[in-house]
Design an enzyme around this catalytic site. Structure first.
Site, short mmCIF file in Angstrom:
data_model
loop_
_atom_site.label_atom_id
_atom_site.label_comp_id
_atom_site.label_asym_id
_atom_site.label_seq_id
_atom_site.Cartn_x
_atom_site.Cartn_y
_atom_site.Cartn_z
N HIS A 163 17.59 10.82 35.45
CA HIS A 163 17.76 12.18 34.96
C HIS A 163 18.02 12.17 33.46
CE1 HIS A 163 19.34 16.44 35.75
NE2 HIS A 163 19.48 16.26 34.45
N HIS A 182 16.34 14.52 30.06
CA HIS A 182 15.37 15.44 29.46
C HIS A 182 14.92 14.82 28.13
CE1 HIS A 182 16.48 18.85 32.18
NE2 HIS A 182 17.62 18.16 32.23
N ASP A 197 21.41 12.76 31.06
CA ASP A 197 21.02 14.17 30.92
C ASP A 197 20.42 14.46 29.55
OD1 ASP A 197 20.64 16.76 31.75
OD2 ASP A 197 22.75 17.31 31.78
N ASP A 198 21.21 14.86 28.57
CA ASP A 198 20.77 15.12 27.19
C ASP A 198 21.73 14.36 26.28
OD1 ASP A 198 18.76 17.46 27.70
OD2 ASP A 198 20.59 18.06 28.76
N HIS A 247 17.55 20.91 39.92
CA HIS A 247 18.87 21.14 39.36
C HIS A 247 19.64 22.11 40.26
CE1 HIS A 247 17.30 19.23 35.79
NE2 HIS A 247 18.42 19.43 35.12
N GLU A 277 25.53 22.55 39.36
CA GLU A 277 26.04 22.23 38.02
C GLU A 277 26.78 23.46 37.51
OE1 GLU A 277 24.49 20.85 33.58
OE2 GLU A 277 23.10 21.79 34.97
#
Length: 318
Positions: free
Chosen positions: A7, A9, A266-267, A185, A188
């Site tokens: 995961h 992005h 994630d980011d 997703h 969250e």
């Protein structure tokens, strides 16, 4: 320790230094979203704005090749042997090069990183939830055409509090019928109900985040019984205030309940983390043993959207 990630992005993995270099190349003022060499945002809405501004700094195939090569080479140097990147054909259209050139550039970067480090990569095409169901169907149709061999999965991201999961069932049916791996997703920004809705309407093998399932004991048991894998991103969850700190994060409780969990970034630069830091936090703050963390890496590879020979080769590397 060998690492694997399901995961991330890709635009959200842009190092600030690379973003600044791209901005200089195109004459873009970054003061609104980069300050003191770091990404600037206050809440989820402003995070998305900062993310989008960063994404728009990449405008050619070579730009995207550089982005993928930079990120993948970096995590490979920290021990990563596998990475799944969440990619958005909508972004290729947004910057004017089109989805095919966007994917092609990222694939070139992935190949360069593989030649240098051996890291294996796959792409998950993502539909953006707040763009609405029809746009997500178009993303699924694009993924179903298999525009590149590295495209092996489909995801839904964006503002989780907009639309119902059921509104996107058709898009996921299209992706599933094309043989793509399915993740979504959920759990969250929205609560346990969103995880249940995802299981009921989408039937994913994995859930991106999913950690707020901890609010419902029966749901946690269902996740464990069905073997659904959670792509946990503790650093992201703490940065976005889903949980106040790592000590409050439910990863340990979910793992103890038999839920299959993995570690992901994630980011990463937006949340002041990295894949290596997620592994470090799991060990030093959450108290996982090396064997338990290696088990999460094994789970990630077992749940990866890859062909059987590639999976076996990756498992052998552990």
């Amino acid at each position: 320790m060998a690492k694997a990630e399901l995961h991330c992005h890709i635009e959200g993995a842009t190092p600030p230094a690379l973003a600044l270099a791209q901005a200089e190349r195109y004459g873009i003022d970054t003061s609104r979203f980069i300050r003191d060499g770091q990404y600037a945002w206050e809440d989820f809405t402003s995070f998305v704005e900062s993310y989008d501004a960063t994404a728009n700094l990449f405008r050619t195939e070579e730009d995207y090749a550089l982005l993928a090569e930079t990120y993948l080479t970096g995590i490979a140097e920290d021990g990563a042997i596998y990475s799944e990147l969440i990619v958005s054909p909508d972004q290729g259209d947004a910057v004017g090069i089109g989805a095919d050139a966007y994917i092609s550039g990222l694939a070139e970067g992935a190949q360069r990183a593989k030649v240098k480090t051996g890291i294996e990569t796959r792409f998950l095409v993502v539909g953006i939830r707040h763009f609405g169901p029809e746009r997500v169907v178009k993303a699924a149709e694009y993924a179903a055409r298999r525009p590149h061999p590295l495209v092996t999965g489909f995801n839904l991201a964006g503002e989780e509090r907009m639309h119902r999961v059921a509104d996107f069932a058709r898009a996921f049916d299209i992706a599933r019928d094309a043989g793509l791996g399915i993740t979504i997703h959920a759990g969250e920004l929205s609560g346990a109900f969103s995880v249940r809705d995802a299981l009921d309407h989408v039937r994913p093998s994995r859930i991106s985040h999913g950690v707020r399932a901890i609010q419902d004991g029966d749901l946690v048991k269902r996740l464990a019984d069905e073997g659904v894998v959670l792509e946990a991103c503790p650093g992201s969850n703490v940065a976005l205030k889903v949980f106040p700190d790592f000590q409050s994060h439910p990863l340990r409780a979910l793992h103890a309940a038999g839920v299959r969990v993995t570690l992901n970034s994630d980011d990463p630069p937006f949340f002041h983390t990295s894949l290596a830091r997620e592994y470090e936090v799991a060990a030093s703050i959450m108290g996982f043993s090396d064997a338990e963390i290696l088990g999460m890496t094994r789970t990630a590879i077992e749940a990866a959207f890859v062909d059987a020979p590639t999976r076996q080769r990756l498992l052998s590397a552990l």
